[in-house]
Enzyme design. Sequence first.
Site, PDB file in Angstrom:
ATOM      1  CB  CYS B  21     -11.982 -18.022  -3.572  1.00 15.92           C
ATOM      2  SG  CYS B  21     -11.838 -18.502  -1.969  1.00 15.92           S
ATOM      3  CG  ASN B 255     -13.596 -13.620  -2.683  1.00 20.78           C
ATOM      4  OD1 ASN B 255     -12.530 -13.684  -1.787  1.00 20.78           O
ATOM      5  ND2 ASN B 255     -13.635 -12.525  -3.582  1.00 20.78           N
ATOM      6  N   GLY B 256     -13.991 -14.525   0.941  1.00 23.55           N
ATOM      7  CA  GLY B 256     -13.980 -13.742   2.068  1.00 23.55           C
ATOM      8  C   GLY B 256     -13.607 -14.565   3.192  1.00 23.55           C
ATOM      9  CG  MET B 501      10.878   4.477  20.811  1.00 19.31           C
ATOM     10  SD  MET B 501      11.260   4.214  19.177  1.00 19.31           S
ATOM     11  CE  MET B 501      12.560   2.915  19.591  1.00 19.31           C
ATOM     12  CD  GLU B 915       2.636   4.694   4.894  1.00 18.41           C
ATOM     13  OE1 GLU B 915       2.519   4.357   6.060  1.00 18.41           O
ATOM     14  OE2 GLU B 915       1.803   4.591   3.979  1.00 18.41           O
ATOM     15  CE  LYS B 966       1.748   2.689  13.778  1.00 20.53           C
ATOM     16  NZ  LYS B 966       1.435   4.025  13.496  1.00 20.53           N
ATOM     17  CB  CYS B1137       8.612   8.920  18.550  1.00 16.06           C
ATOM     18  SG  CYS B1137       9.819   7.931  19.157  1.00 16.06           S
ATOM     19  CB  CYS B1142      13.284  13.206  19.615  1.00 14.44           C
ATOM     20  SG  CYS B1142      14.842  12.132  19.923  1.00 14.44           S
TER      21      CYS B1142
END
Lengths: 487, 1507
Positions: B21, B255-256, B501, B915, B966, B1137, B1142
């Site tokens: 909030c 707020n939290g 994986m 990413e 993860k 990986c 690989c």
Amino acid sequence: MGKVTGFKEFGRKVPSYLPVEERVKNYDEFVVQMPVEEVQTQGARCMDCGIPFCHTGCPLGNIIPDFNDHVFNGKWEAALKSLLSTNNFPEFTGRICPAPCESACVLGINKPPVTIKNIEVSIIDHAYAQGWIKPTPPPYRTGKKVAVIGSGPAGLAAADQLNKAGHLVTVYERSDRLGGLLRYGIPDFKLSKKVVQRRADLMAAEGVTFRTNAEVGKNVSVEELKAYDAVVLAGGSTLARDLPIPGRDAKGVYLAMDFLRQNNKRVAGDTFTAEEEIKSTGKNVVVIGGGDTGSDCVGTSIRHGAKSVTQIELLPKPPETRTVETPWPQHPGPRMLSTSSSQAEGCVRDWSVLSKEFLKDAEGNLTGIRAVRLKWEGPKFTEVEGSEFIMPAERVYLAMGFLHPEHSLPDQLGVEKDERGNVKANPKDYSTSVPGIFAAGDMRRGQSLVVWAISEGRECARSVDAYLNGGVTRLEAKAKSLAEVSA
Amino acid sequence: METRYPLAEGLYDPRYEHDACGVGFVVHIKGQKSHEIVAQGIQLLVNLEHRGAAGAEHNSGDGAGILTQIPHKFFAKKALDAGFTLPAAGDYGVGQLFLPLDKTEREAVRALFVKCAAECGQTILGWRSVPTYNGDVGESVKAVEPSHEQVFFGRGADAPDAAAFERKLYVVRKYAERTIRESGLPGAGHFYCGSLSSKTIVYKGLFTSTQVLDYFPDLTDVDFESALALVHSRFSTNTFPTWPLAHPFRYLAHNGEINTLRGNENWMRARESLLESKLFTNDEIAKLLPIIDPQGSDSAKLDNVVELLLMGGRSLPHVMAMLIPEAWEKDPDMSAEKRAFYEYHGTIMEPWDGPASVAFTDGEIIGATLDRNGLRPSRYQLTSDNVLVMGSEAGVLAFPPENIVLKGRLQPGKMFVVSLAEGRIIPDEEMKHTLASRQPYEEWLRKGKIDLASLSPSREIKQPAPETVLRRQKFFGYTLEDLKILMSPMVNGGEEALGSMGTDTALAVLSDKSRNLFDYFHQLFAQVTNPPIDKDREEMVMSLTTFVGKEDNLLEETPDHCRTIELPHPVLTNDELERLRWVDKNHFQAKTIPLVFKAESGTNRLEKALERIRRLATEAVQEGYNVLVLSDRPVDSDHAAIPSLLAVSAVHHHLIREGLRARCGLVIETGEAREVHHFALLLGYGASAINPYLAFESIEDMRRRKLFKDGLTLEKAEQNYVKAVNKGLLKVISKMGISTIQSYIGAQIFEAVGLGNAVVDEYFTGTASRIGGIDLATLEEETLVRHRFAYPSHEEEPTDIEVGGQYQWRQRGERHMLTPDVVHKLQHAVRTNNYKLYEEYTRLIDVQGDAPITLRGLLDFAAGEPIPLEEVEPAENILKRFASGAMSFGSISWEAHTTLAMAMNRIGARSNTGEGGEDPLRFKPLPNGDSMRSSIKQVASGRFGVTSEYLVNADEIQIKMAQGAKPGEGGQLPGWKVDKFIAKTRHSTQGVGLISPPPHHDIYSIEDLAQLIFDLKNSNDQARISVKLVAEVGVGTVAAGVAKAHSDVILIAGYDGGTGASPQTSIKHAGLPWELGLSEAHQVLIKNGLRSRVVLQTDGMLRTGRDIAIATLLGAEEWGVATGGLIAMGCIMMRKCHLNTCPVGIATQDPDLRKLFPGEIEHVVNFYKFLAEDMRKHMAALGFRTVDEMVGRVDRLKAREGVNHWKAKHLDLDKILYGMGKQVGNMHCCDKQDHGLEKALDWKLMEAAKPALESGKPVKATFEIRNVHRTAGTILSSNVTRKYGAAGLPEDTIHLKFTGSAGQSFGAFATPGVTLEIEGEANDYVGKGLSGGNIIVYPPKVSTFVPADNVIVGNVCFYGATSGEAYIRGKAGERFCVRNSGAEVVAESCGDHGCEYMTGGRLVLLGSIGRNFGAGMSGGIAYLFDPENKAPANINREMVDLEEVTEAEEAIDLKARIERHFEYTGSAAAKEILSDWKNSLKKFVKVMPRDYKRALAEMAAETMAKG
């Protein structure tokens, strides 16, 4: 997991063989052992895959990545422990297995696979050399008695496992020496009989009773089996496929097994009369059939000093590499060209050849084969017109595989057979139609590899143990943990 | 209708609602009451509106309210109107009540209230009905609107002073609340008391913040006066009518999020029996119970405890410091007295841990505090008229700049208090000193606290014979993998094992194996509503300290309270355990309770054993033992042990119920615990310390067998192992946003999958277990299976322990979905384009029979009317709904990444950048028509390569909140993987490692996410915005919040998705299967009326058409299939990986290995086409012509019949298959989100910039700006990029000047040619993702304060900036330049965590820095002007070195930067530095990342060599 980048750093290296001219002089094994350090380096090539295809590739379910890793790290005892948890006789498979594991090795997708087979045999040979393999009789006896019929790889594996479980095991072998196919099917130069005997002696020392020259249903009465709490049929698939073409009765046409058995006995010191003798010395030899048995006939003939050795096959010459039909990780088997050590010793190979007639001279001695070339289209063939030719031959060995087990004993025991003529047994628990009687190995599955026979013997023993223990077994299985509950 | 949350339904459970909030207050610090303060409070609320939220109806808010002092003048007047007279101010109290709207109900409830008041001896003076106007509020809110009434109490003789009167009123309220709640009266659920006090009053309700004033005409009355106004605007994940959960509460607005709530609540309950006070009679204390309102939100519960402690005699600042302590454990600068204060209170109560900005008041003081991480913004300013405004944002109230005398921000862990009586601000240091010197805490601790090391070592510990270790390992379920994969890295390197994986093994409840009970529990983690913590880079807030021992009466403060045994961490070695077991000091006595039972099947031995240990525990505590050691050491051939987790939790909950829990500490001595997950669970269910004796024994055994690296001593081996466990524990708790192990104990941050309700309710009370599962008898059998394995009836040649097969496929091991056969069949099928082979593949996966692996393996289609295949929509339509996974270029090779992208583009599906940015050359199609451009551009916490150009080239922008493998964790790309090309696409430096932080530093809460969505929509208004979540209990409410935050797409990922590298604990044990998460999200979105606004997508081990059909029926209209695509390209599930090895050139950057990449576009295309065709067949069989009509049709699914599996047969899938209403037509996305872009200031900017946009002509313009103008300059910049590309326009072509307070994300993704100048100030996220633009901020020229000391830009500025320049005259907030990779910035000072994770660019700071500067900084350079040599103490040197500026060239460059700063901002600080440059230069500290320096040197050498 071996060395993370080992597969990039090291190439595949397998033991070399003694030169052909040297090795064909005798029947000794001719593999030149690699130094232990080099074997360890080869272990570094294992990539410890998330899905180790080698491990399915192996009919025994050898936990290959684990022992590779141990070997790489020089933990030979740990490697041995892992290996023995799935394989009773790595000294056999390590010598004569066609190594479907290596065909399935992930590294094999684009580099030569890990030398799994050599690592396996190195582990067990090293263990013997170090004196780690000692008789360890079971500390506890259940008092239950089991008869195992047949001392081939399946029978021995079943006996070894059942003995470990504390049962009193008696193995019946109709031949004079133990080992079945290991003893009389495979030539000494591929599997030294000392290796077979060493294992048999070990088992005996651990409490397994062996009875040779004892053919149940012939010189041992079937009644005698009633004294046992369970019986395992492991007599192998021994009826060879014949080639009933004109001239089959020519003198000089033999079943491969007859030829090989006699030679092994000869190497073991037995002697034969001229009448009995089957030898290739100075003869033109044609081996019909391209499998392992055929190769063994080739190698043996060369050692006999044959004039020439030719090996023919009905099937066309397979491609030299994998194709769409034989993709990795399948074991390509005969669908890809390979050269056995015996073939490398000097034999002519010919494919797409159909034998039409054995030619003989007036005395009925074989002089040659009339054959024709074939044209293959898919699974069908036609004879090539005008391609008939004659191969000179004084010896022909028929190595075209085996049909099924001999039926005399199964029939006397009243166990059912399947449509292929094998002893019918539930593939889950190896039980036959007669309670208390189990079947394993080639006798059940039809002709196959030694490694499959050992696997069957082990799995069957587990089932027998459970049968004797009210459903509980403490024997390792290939694909089951000991701490699990199945549906 | 209930006034609280609706009842649980399907997978919806109100316990998982979240909120976050806007919070703020206005106060006249001299205590001067006025109506103006109230009006300003209301205005503040209105200006925070964008931080609150609206639900499906735009006018149904999530709640807003205001707390003021009692407006005596106003009430005196109104009382007379109501027919009674009020005594003097302070001599009466007012209760603000919600009563049932129905008159009969209301009167009954009122009567009961009156009765309660009478029983408490208090006199009611009169009642007043509060006038309200509900014309503007939404229908759903009106439907549950209460009647608002005020009740007035007079102070009686029993209350001699104001404090006593407050206590009396407290008792009345608590007693009435409980009595009415339990009365069963109709309408009792509508009763709620917002406040009952003689000092303060709360007006609040379920409004948007703009509705408060209209709803309560009282607030407009000029006689309504107060010296303070505390306000709050709520953003809740739900849209259900819940009036009482609006803030403020009686003493605070928050707020939290309290992450440790479940534990705090349980512990509070445990402490109730110890409550005693001179200030209350025992009867009164009994009336107060339960202290915590069971129906409250986390904030409400915090308020309950604050109130108790306050009423018990502590001051409000004291209470706040106790509940939300600073990170004191690792602060070397903290005074001894303050440390002692925190440590002392730590022994009394665990922190209420989580992100929090709490504003609090009791009417006499008002203040605010921030949690130890400072994860919520709080800014304040003081005017020359003594009015102080504190808010989540700067500029919430506009004052003339010349009147501002002080600007600031609240810092992590700090408290800010205004005493109205003293008429001043009490600074944090002073306040804390006052608190710390209240008592001789240091001395008390010295006497009371026992260090474990100080306990006398006990006699020699007898260990069992080494050769028998195998038995114990077998009984406790050890596998070869446990030893090799998990424990070896822990012992060798002190690190937790990494893997890659996703997991594809059978759930514990579906396994044939006897699995440890731990495996049934899945870790929960923070996503969206609160941030995970980076325990490595922000280590200073983390703590492993735990206490073992009894607790005391919370309402007292004595030396006895801290009599406790302190452990530096919760893992006990054998020696330490023995010290503890034989403790005899300060009245400590330990009792060991054996956990074994006779190993016999079918006799309910386990249940009886649990009964026995609970009884023994009770007896021991009653006898005065205060340390209980639960031990499974006595296992032998006759005895099995109760699973350790079951034992701990059973005793813990039992003692809570008995009121005995606070009187003892719980320690577990177990052979079972070995991996991090085990330890986390044992702590999470109540143990304070764990002795994993068999882990130690196994380590010694392995060492003896030489299975570790050479030269490792036993001592070192154990140390490493303990270190690794501790590290792992910190990771697990930080994932949930929890900083201290102490708060984690008993917090139960887990969900069970496959445990029966009876087991959970009795032994794991409060844990979610939504599909039921095994009962105690099955659990017993599961234990006995292992006992039989370990202790066979007769001794044979001992077999080894089990192989495991969890992490790698093993024939004897656990069942996997990806078997050798499956991989082979799929590859063979796609390479030969053979659908028959594909069908062989699907059979292997789809037909699970009695060997199920997944929950969907237990489902079956409910037969329908089949239709001909031709009538089903074509495959092309279906293919559009596929997305491949988010895999970065970096985690996979260029070859693999582009092959996948081209394949997806060919079939009209979407690939995802992951990413890692994207090389711009991929934005142009290839000559043959193929395109390497990824449709989906991911925005993850590292923001690598996220530039304006990248975003403009997206069809979809995906915000990765979490990743299945993860969740709650960041990532790391090691330097050796960052080659030239990866460095280029990520805008980083070759050879320098990159860190993705666990949290997005601009998303600490749901309203922050809304802000980022808004930013990204601004950056590309044509792209849809998607938010990726991971399945866990409560993901449905999070999804509802995300839908309200205007995401266009919500992706619910299963826990089993892939990863390039992740700790094994996370891969295996965090998150849940998507079946649960997707169903929950779909159900809760429907329940909220939000489903039709968002596209719902799911992923995680989707393998076949059947999987996709089931996902669709459960509510997903799009599907992510990633691993399948990889396998089609040649992946053979190497699971290496993370090692760059690989062997098929996919997950590697090794040039040699990349050459081996076997993948072809056609193979991937074939795979997805097979899937679509497979899906069509299922559709035809089920009778669906289109996917749209199929979405959410759970009625077409059923539990598969005849599943004969000893564990799975206990499951109940009804909740997954729950049909949340029959709302055919809007069960898939058919509406558009309203992003509100039309209100953006940018349209005006665009207008002004027209000449530049159209023809590159320079423009200048000036605008006024306010905090409601968010993300200014971003739409403009996106249009510059669209037209002129990444290069943009020449510098300064578009120069825009703003005056005022800019809203959040000012200048986000600003591009070259755009200069944005503010005279005034700005809020958080200035220059986020800056992509070449210039930003200049300086205070109003008329200001009187010193800019360098006053905060001018908020937190997290220049996050992920890639290029551009900025000049900030003033102080910046926390995390300045976090993950900057190229921006060149000059500022005057900054808060904590400056330059965190920075990888490039330059920062020049002319003033001070906060703590932890340069943490995780791998690149770029910071120059700090540090004349007093204070900076080094605040720099985290893990990755950086400190140097001097010695090179002439560099000095010239530095000077030039400062000169420009002066030129642009008129900075006095710059002027002074420049005036004596020679000397100034010597006072600069150069912060140089080590790797960066090495990489620069290498590159220079390379250039030299070439040159």
